[in-house]
Motif scaffolding. Structure first.
Motif, PDB file in Angstrom:
ATOM      1  N   THR A 107       7.796  10.421   5.660  1.00  9.16           N
ATOM      2  CA  THR A 107       7.197   9.614   6.732  1.00  9.16           C
ATOM      3  C   THR A 107       5.801  10.041   7.338  1.00  9.16           C
ATOM      4  OG1 THR A 107       9.370   8.627   7.681  1.00  9.16           O
ATOM      5  CG2 THR A 107       7.412   8.216   8.974  1.00  9.16           C
ATOM      6  N   SER A 108       5.657  11.526   7.730  1.00  9.94           N
ATOM      7  CA  SER A 108       4.546  12.143   7.879  1.00  9.94           C
ATOM      8  C   SER A 108       3.605  12.163   7.059  1.00  9.94           C
ATOM      9  CB  SER A 108       4.789  13.576   8.649  1.00  9.94           C
ATOM     10  OG  SER A 108       5.771  13.457   9.600  1.00  9.94           O
ATOM     11  N   GLY A 109       4.001  12.375   5.698  1.00  8.06           N
ATOM     12  CA  GLY A 109       3.283  12.468   4.763  1.00  8.06           C
ATOM     13  C   GLY A 109       2.516  11.113   4.399  1.00  8.06           C
ATOM     14  N   MET A 110       3.283  10.086   4.537  1.00  9.90           N
ATOM     15  CA  MET A 110       2.895   8.777   4.157  1.00  9.90           C
ATOM     16  C   MET A 110       1.855   8.339   5.332  1.00  9.90           C
ATOM     17  SD  MET A 110       3.054   6.564   1.835  1.00  9.90           S
ATOM     18  CE  MET A 110       4.428   7.326   1.002  1.00  9.90           C
ATOM     19  N   MET A 111       1.976   8.485   6.436  1.00 15.04           N
ATOM     20  CA  MET A 111       0.907   8.190   7.515  1.00 15.04           C
ATOM     21  C   MET A 111      -0.351   8.899   7.352  1.00 15.04           C
ATOM     22  SD  MET A 111       3.260   8.347  11.386  1.00 15.04           S
ATOM     23  CE  MET A 111       3.924   9.940  10.975  1.00 15.04           C
ATOM     24  N   ARG A 112      -0.357  10.139   7.019  1.00 10.15           N
ATOM     25  CA  ARG A 112      -1.341  10.861   6.618  1.00 10.15           C
ATOM     26  C   ARG A 112      -2.094  10.228   5.379  1.00 10.15           C
ATOM     27  NH1 ARG A 112       1.845  15.360   7.537  1.00 10.15           N
ATOM     28  NH2 ARG A 112       1.962  15.538   5.394  1.00 10.15           N
ATOM     29  N   HIS A 113      -1.471   9.916   4.387  1.00 10.54           N
ATOM     30  CA  HIS A 113      -2.064   9.613   3.121  1.00 10.54           C
ATOM     31  C   HIS A 113      -2.774   7.958   3.337  1.00 10.54           C
ATOM     32  CE1 HIS A 113      -2.384   9.202  -1.277  1.00 10.54           C
ATOM     33  NE2 HIS A 113      -2.439   7.855  -0.935  1.00 10.54           N
ATOM     34  N   ALA A 150       0.797  -1.267  -0.056  1.00 12.28           N
ATOM     35  CA  ALA A 150      -0.010  -0.071   0.052  1.00 12.28           C
ATOM     36  C   ALA A 150       0.909   1.261   0.067  1.00 12.28           C
ATOM     37  CB  ALA A 150      -0.971  -0.120   1.149  1.00 12.28           C
ATOM     38  N   VAL A 151       2.066   1.412   0.743  1.00 11.09           N
ATOM     39  CA  VAL A 151       2.910   2.411   0.808  1.00 11.09           C
ATOM     40  C   VAL A 151       3.596   2.528  -0.658  1.00 11.09           C
ATOM     41  CG1 VAL A 151       5.153   3.012   1.448  1.00 11.09           C
ATOM     42  CG2 VAL A 151       3.295   2.293   3.111  1.00 11.09           C
ATOM     43  N   ILE A 152       3.977   1.739  -1.271  1.00  9.17           N
ATOM     44  CA  ILE A 152       4.369   1.560  -2.694  1.00  9.17           C
ATOM     45  C   ILE A 152       3.543   1.998  -3.634  1.00  9.17           C
ATOM     46  CG2 ILE A 152       5.398   0.414  -4.537  1.00  9.17           C
ATOM     47  CD1 ILE A 152       6.883  -1.619  -2.643  1.00  9.17           C
ATOM     48  N   ASP A 153       2.450   1.679  -3.441  1.00  4.72           N
ATOM     49  CA  ASP A 153       1.301   2.272  -4.448  1.00  4.72           C
ATOM     50  C   ASP A 153       1.007   3.757  -4.307  1.00  4.72           C
ATOM     51  OD1 ASP A 153       0.984  -0.279  -5.728  1.00  4.72           O
ATOM     52  OD2 ASP A 153      -0.774  -0.811  -4.317  1.00  4.72           O
ATOM     53  N   ALA A 154       1.024   4.013  -2.722  1.00  2.00           N
ATOM     54  CA  ALA A 154       0.719   5.500  -2.454  1.00  2.00           C
ATOM     55  C   ALA A 154       1.847   6.430  -2.699  1.00  2.00           C
ATOM     56  CB  ALA A 154       0.410   5.596  -0.871  1.00  2.00           C
ATOM     57  N   ALA A 155       3.214   6.112  -2.741  1.00  2.00           N
ATOM     58  CA  ALA A 155       4.286   6.739  -3.181  1.00  2.00           C
ATOM     59  C   ALA A 155       4.194   7.015  -4.616  1.00  2.00           C
ATOM     60  CB  ALA A 155       5.558   5.964  -2.782  1.00  2.00           C
ATOM     61  N   ARG A 156       3.648   5.929  -5.502  1.00  2.00           N
ATOM     62  CA  ARG A 156       3.572   6.159  -6.762  1.00  2.00           C
ATOM     63  C   ARG A 156       2.339   7.367  -7.142  1.00  2.00           C
ATOM     64  NH1 ARG A 156       4.270  -0.143  -8.105  1.00  2.00           N
ATOM     65  NH2 ARG A 156       6.617  -0.388  -7.897  1.00  2.00           N
ATOM     66  N   ASP A 157       1.177   7.169  -6.474  1.00  2.00           N
ATOM     67  CA  ASP A 157       0.313   8.233  -6.584  1.00  2.00           C
ATOM     68  C   ASP A 157       0.699   9.659  -6.150  1.00  2.00           C
ATOM     69  OD1 ASP A 157      -1.538   6.109  -7.419  1.00  2.00           O
ATOM     70  OD2 ASP A 157      -2.278   5.941  -5.260  1.00  2.00           O
ATOM     71  N   ALA A 187       9.860   5.080  -5.470  1.00  2.00           N
ATOM     72  CA  ALA A 187       9.697   3.900  -4.756  1.00  2.00           C
ATOM     73  C   ALA A 187      10.654   2.635  -5.163  1.00  2.00           C
ATOM     74  CB  ALA A 187       8.573   3.372  -4.123  1.00  2.00           C
ATOM     75  N   THR A 188      11.760   2.294  -4.712  1.00  2.00           N
ATOM     76  CA  THR A 188      12.619   1.125  -5.339  1.00  2.00           C
ATOM     77  C   THR A 188      12.878   0.159  -4.218  1.00  2.00           C
ATOM     78  OG1 THR A 188      13.729   2.848  -6.719  1.00  2.00           O
ATOM     79  CG2 THR A 188      14.672   0.689  -6.572  1.00  2.00           C
ATOM     80  N   ALA A 189      12.729  -1.246  -4.723  1.00  2.00           N
ATOM     81  CA  ALA A 189      13.152  -2.346  -3.991  1.00  2.00           C
ATOM     82  C   ALA A 189      14.580  -2.678  -4.193  1.00  2.00           C
ATOM     83  CB  ALA A 189      12.223  -3.599  -4.273  1.00  2.00           C
ATOM     84  N   ARG A 190      15.555  -2.784  -3.225  1.00  2.00           N
ATOM     85  CA  ARG A 190      16.702  -3.144  -3.526  1.00  2.00           C
ATOM     86  C   ARG A 190      17.587  -3.658  -2.377  1.00  2.00           C
ATOM     87  NH1 ARG A 190      20.900   0.373  -2.245  1.00  2.00           N
ATOM     88  NH2 ARG A 190      20.514   2.539  -2.014  1.00  2.00           N
ATOM     89  N   MET A 191      18.588  -4.403  -2.669  1.00  2.41           N
ATOM     90  CA  MET A 191      19.249  -4.723  -1.433  1.00  2.41           C
ATOM     91  C   MET A 191      19.849  -3.576  -0.712  1.00  2.41           C
ATOM     92  SD  MET A 191      19.076  -7.990  -1.710  1.00  2.41           S
ATOM     93  CE  MET A 191      20.199  -9.026  -0.989  1.00  2.41           C
ATOM     94  N   LEU A 192      19.711  -3.600   0.922  1.00  2.00           N
ATOM     95  CA  LEU A 192      19.997  -2.315   1.597  1.00  2.00           C
ATOM     96  C   LEU A 192      21.039  -2.962   2.775  1.00  2.00           C
ATOM     97  CD1 LEU A 192      16.588  -0.983   1.978  1.00  2.00           C
ATOM     98  CD2 LEU A 192      18.391  -0.067   0.668  1.00  2.00           C
ATOM     99  N   THR A 193      22.104  -2.092   2.882  1.00  2.00           N
ATOM    100  CA  THR A 193      23.185  -2.220   3.829  1.00  2.00           C
ATOM    101  C   THR A 193      22.830  -1.688   4.996  1.00  2.00           C
ATOM    102  OG1 THR A 193      24.754  -0.694   3.140  1.00  2.00           O
ATOM    103  CG2 THR A 193      24.734  -2.922   1.988  1.00  2.00           C
TER     104      THR A 193
END
Length: 272
Positions: free
Chosen positions: A261-267, A204-211, A216-222
Motif C-alpha cells: 500500500t505504501s509503495g502504491m501511494m508513493r508511485h 491507474a493502480v492496476i496499471d501501476a501494479a503491472r509496471d 493484479a487480479t479482478a475476481r469475486m471477493l468474500t
C-alpha cells in the motif's frame, strides 16, 4: 428524477506551466467513462468529449491556483422519455470546481477503520455500476459510518461478495498480490453483471501494479478474503490510495499500513 451522470476529478493550476497550466488528472479517462455510461444508460449517444474537456479545463483555469475538486455533471435536460427520442436527448451540463478536501496526513500514515454498510448492491440494477446522480443511499451509508468513527463504509453485493466503498473502489493485498472486485466490463461470459464501478484511480493502480511487477487480479471477493487480507486499501480520485487497517472491530494484517500500500501511494503520487 436523478436522471444524470457525474464525474468527480482532481485538478488545479500549475503556475510554471505554459498555456495557463490548468490540468485535471486523467481527464480523458473520466470523459471516456462518462461517454460509455451515457450511451449504455441511453442518456445520449452524442457526448462531445473534446468540447467537454476544454470546458472543464477553462473552469479550472478561472478558479486559479491550488488543488481543486472538479465535478462534471450531465442531466437529462428537457427529457421526455415517452417521446421515443432514444439516445437523442440534449443533456444539461454543469461544471463546478472548489478547493480540494484536505485530508489529515494521519489517515495515510496510520490508516483508517471502515464499517460495513447495511445496504447491498444489486447486480441486476442497470445503473449500479455507473456514477449516476442517485447517490443518496451511498451517502446515507457513509454518514452512518462516520457516526461510528469510520472513514468509509464497504458495500457488499446481494450475493455477499465485496463491491467496494460507498465512494471508492477496494483492493485486497494477499501474499504480495493485488485482488480487486470484478468491475463492469470485466465479467466473464455468462456471469452476472457487475455492480462495481470501473474506477479511474482503480485502473491507474492496476496499471501501476503491472509496471511494478505486482500481480493484479479482478475476481469475486468474500468477507473472508477481506478479513484475511495482509493489507487493504481504497481508491478514488479525491484521496488517491487510502490504507485500511481495520474493518469494524477486526484488524487487517498487523493493523498498520503495509508495504504494498505504501509503495502504491508513493508511485501514484509521483505520477501526478
Amino acid at each position: 428524477h436523478a436522471v444524470g451522470l457525474f464525474e468527480t476529478m482532481a485538478g488545479g493550476v500549475r503556475p510554471d506551466q505554459a498555456g495557463g497550466g490548468a490540468f485535471v488528472t486523467r481527464l480523458h479517462d473520466h470523459l471516456d467513462r462518462l461517454a460509455v455510461s451515457a450511451k449504455q444508460l441511453r442518456l445520449t449517444d452524442d457526448l462531445r468529449k473534446p468540447a467537454l474537456g476544454e470546458a472543464v479545463l477553462r473552469v479550472v483555469e478561472r478558479c486559479g491556483l491550488g488543488r481543486l475538486r472538479v465535478r462534471l455533471a450531465i442531466t437529462g435536460g428537457d427529457l421526455n422519455l415517452l417521446a421515443g427520442s432514444d439516445g437523442a436527448h440534449d443533456p444539461t451540463v454543469l461544471i463546478t470546481a472548489q478547493p480540494a478536501t484536505e485530508y489529515p496526513e494521519a489517515m495515510f500514515e496510520q490508516g483508517v477503520r471502515v464499517a460495513i454498510a447495511d445496504a447491498k448492491a444489486n447486480p441486476f440494477d442497470p445503473t449500479a455500476s455507473h456514477k449516476t446522480l442517485s447517490y443518496w443511499w451511498r451517502l446515507a451509508a457513509l454518514r452512518d459510518a462516520g457516526a461510528k468513527g469510520a472513514a468509509e463504509a464497504l458495500v457488499f453485493q446481494v450475493t455477499n461478495h465485496l463491491c467496494g466503498g460507498c465512494v471508492s473502489n477496494a483492493f485486497v493485498v494477499k501474499d504480495g498480490a493485488l485482488l480487486t472486485p470484478i468491475a463492469r466490463g470485466e465479467e466473464a461470459e455468462g456471469a452476472l453483471p457487475s455492480p462495481v464501478l470501473p474506477g479511474i484511480t482503480r485502473g491507474a493502480v492496476i496499471d501501476a501494479a503491472r509496471d511494478l511487477g505486482i500481480d493484479a487480479t479482478a475476481r469475486m471477493l468474500t468477507i473472508d478474503d477481506l478479513l484475511g487480507a495482509d493489507e487493504v486499501f481504497l481508491t478514488n480520485s479525491s484521496w488517491g490510495v487510502l490504507p485500511v487497517v481495520a474493518v469494524e472491530a477486526s484488524s487487517i494484517g498487523r493493523g498498520v499500513v503495509g508495504e504494498v500500500t505504501s509503495g502504491m501511494m508513493r508511485h501514484l503520487s509521483a505520477a501526478l
